[in-house]
Design an enzyme around this catalytic site. Structure first.
Site, short mmCIF file in Angstrom:
data_model
loop_
_atom_site.label_atom_id
_atom_site.label_comp_id
_atom_site.label_asym_id
_atom_site.label_seq_id
_atom_site.Cartn_x
_atom_site.Cartn_y
_atom_site.Cartn_z
N GLY A 79 1.20 -0.98 -0.31
CA GLY A 79 0.15 -0.02 -0.01
C GLY A 79 0.80 1.34 -0.12
NE ARG A 82 8.15 7.36 0.08
CZ ARG A 82 9.66 7.40 -0.51
NH1 ARG A 82 10.79 7.80 0.59
NH2 ARG A 82 10.57 6.96 -1.26
CE LYS A 102 9.82 9.42 -3.31
NZ LYS A 102 10.39 9.39 -4.61
CG ASP A 114 9.30 8.52 7.86
OD1 ASP A 114 9.23 8.35 7.08
OD2 ASP A 114 10.78 9.25 8.73
N GLY A 115 6.17 7.73 6.56
CA GLY A 115 5.91 8.34 5.60
C GLY A 115 6.67 10.02 5.28
NE ARG A 172 1.53 1.74 -6.71
CZ ARG A 172 2.23 2.94 -6.65
NH1 ARG A 172 3.02 2.38 -7.14
NH2 ARG A 172 2.05 3.27 -6.81
CG ASP A 241 5.51 -3.46 -5.01
OD1 ASP A 241 6.02 -4.53 -5.08
OD2 ASP A 241 5.52 -2.24 -4.57
CG ASN A 242 7.84 -0.50 -7.13
OD1 ASN A 242 7.26 0.04 -6.60
ND2 ASN A 242 8.96 -0.75 -6.93
CG ASP A 251 6.49 3.59 -7.52
OD1 ASP A 251 5.86 4.51 -7.12
OD2 ASP A 251 5.93 2.43 -6.89
#
Length: 473
Positions: A79, A82, A102, A114-115, A172, A241-242, A251
């Site tokens: 998911g 960030r 982003k 920490d995102g 994706r 996922d990319n 990404d």
């Protein structure tokens, strides 16, 4: 600016409501005005400025959930760790485009992270996405870059930043994997219908809309990777996922643009096995598509899925041949097939710069060998190749001046060399964005001569050759 929220309408199974959390003393340091104009975004509007920066909480902003195969292993839930999707805006072409931030702060998918994003990675993505667009490679775009006084801790404390990205879609391959492996058939069907309606509406009129859409996804992916190979781009982290369902490069992390020609080059220092090496990218693309096709095994027969996948290799090869034919000023794919393997052998043995060689070849005049031969040690081998090349180029029937002009329009003088990105980042971290903007200018106009920026076309100095990028990039 009219912000729409079509993906949000899919419901809670697809995402979680998430707001952008602005950075401490953040400021807008770069804004892509030409892209903004295309999207009818007026940055002078106070309301728009607050929406884009995250200072105004949006009722439908969200982070997406998906899965993915990462370096060959399946992760059932990933998911946007960030990233936050602000919504969609309509471009002047009538299509919808995602606005995706982003480094927006923690999300439900941050996995104890920490995102945040650091200035270093945001600058690298801004430069790469705009460079790829200028090279006619389907890619996400960069709309706005924010820096801040907030410290973000990686190996060392770094400056926090956010990058506002634009793409046709952020769905994706991993979105489909998430619902398929969770056994959520209704949601998978819902996602299929969404993609047909929003990304592939032309397929709705066919006898088998899903089959038509998947065939187009395969072909778009093949053409995208063919372009990567032709320009010497390596993604670095080709996880499912990319990979974009709309066939865009997304990404940007530990990517690289090839300098010395090395077919098995690995740009990502974290890729210890060389899984995503330059020469392996076409095969990985097919592997990822195979993972994607599994998700539709309850919708289509096995033979149908195999037939769809079999479109990949010929599409990639045909497109790659066409691109290389243009780069070499030739008119016959047979000549490309006969000349290219020998050329690549020479480039690898001589450690020739891939981009520099093709730019020099664009300036090549019939019989004038010297300036090219001066680039190599084994002059006789290159001379023999050039003599064969001249014969092939003469067969095309074009005047040499015409062929050269066409080649100069497809062989860039400027690429995003790692050391140039590094210099721009170091300066920006000290508050000086002039090197970044100078570099951005030539990367968005890579085929011009730009005599005032000649230094930005130079090969890497010795210190620049040892720079490494990893997944933290």
């Amino acid at each position: 600016m009219i912000l729409e929220h079509h993906f949000a309408s899919l419901g809670h199974a697809f995402s979680s409501k998430t707001h952008v959390q602005p950075l401490i003393e953040q400021r807008l340091v770069e804004f892509n005005q030409s892209l903004a104009s295309f999207l009818s975004i007026d940055i002078k509007s106070t309301e728009t400025k607050c929406i884009l920066s995250g200072e105004e909480a949006l009722p439908y902003s969200l982070s997406m959930v998906y899965a993915g195969h990462q370096f060959g292993g399946f992760s059932p839930q990933l998911g946007d760790g960030r990233g936050v999707l602000l919504g969609e805006v309509r471009g002047q072409d009538g299509l919808l485009y995602d606005l995706h931030m982003k480094g927006a702060g923690p999300t439900p998918y941050s996995r104890r992270g920490d995102g945040r994003a650091v200035l270093r990675s945001c600058i690298r993505e801004y430069l790469a996405s705009e460079a790829m667009t200028a090279l006619s490679v389907p890619s996400s775009r960069a709309l706005a870059l924010y820096d801040s006084r907030e410290a973000v801790y990686r190996e060392t404390p770094e400056a926090g930043a956010m990058l506002l990205r634009v793409a046709q879609g952020h769905i994706r391959f991993g979105h489909f994997e998430y619902f398929f492996y969770q056994g959520k058939q209704a949601e998978l069907d819902q996602l299929i219908e969404y993609c047909l309606e929003h990304y592939y509406p032309e397929c709705l009129a066919t006898d088998s809309p899903l089959e038509s859409m998947l065939t187009e996804v395969v072909k778009r992916t093949a053409r995208m990777i063919a372009k990567w190979q032709a320009i010497g781009f390596q993604h670095g982290v080709m996880n499912t996922d990319n990979f974009s369902f709309t066939g865009e490069t997304i990404d940007y992390g530990p990517y690289g643009f090839m300098e010395d020609y090395e077919p098995d080059w690995v740009c990502n220092h974290s890729d210890h096995e060389g899984r995503y090496a330059f020469s392996r990218q076409p095969g990985v693309g097919l592997w990822n598509l195979n993972c994607l096709m599994r998700c539709f095994s309850k919708h289509l027969e096995r033979d149908q899925l195999i037939a769809i996948l079999q479109c990949y290799e010929p599409e990639l090869q045909t497109h790659y041949d066409s691109l290389m034919m243009s780069k070499m000023g030739l008119t016959s794919t047979q000549d490309v097939h006969e000349l290219l393997p020998a050329l690549f052998t020479i480039l690898a043995a001589e450690k020739m710069d891939y981009t520099v060689f093709f730019r020099l070849l664009s300036h090549y005049e019939q019989g004038e060998f010297a300036f090219l031969l001066d680039e190599v040690i084994d002059r006789e081998r290159l001379l023999a190749w050039l003599e064969r090349y001249e014969v092939a180029r003469d067969k095309g029937g074009l005047l040499w001046s015409q062929a050269s002009a066409s080649m100069l329009a497809v062989n860039p003088k400027f690429i995003l060399r790692n050391y140039l990105a590094h210099e721009a980042i170091v300066a920006a971290e000290q508050g000086d964005y002039l090197p970044f903007r100078r570099l951005l200018n030539v990367l968005t106009h890579p085929f011009g001569e730009h005599s005032e920026s000649e230094s930005l076309a130079q090969r890497a100095p010795e210190w620049g050759k040892s720079l490494e990028v990893s997944c933290s990039s």
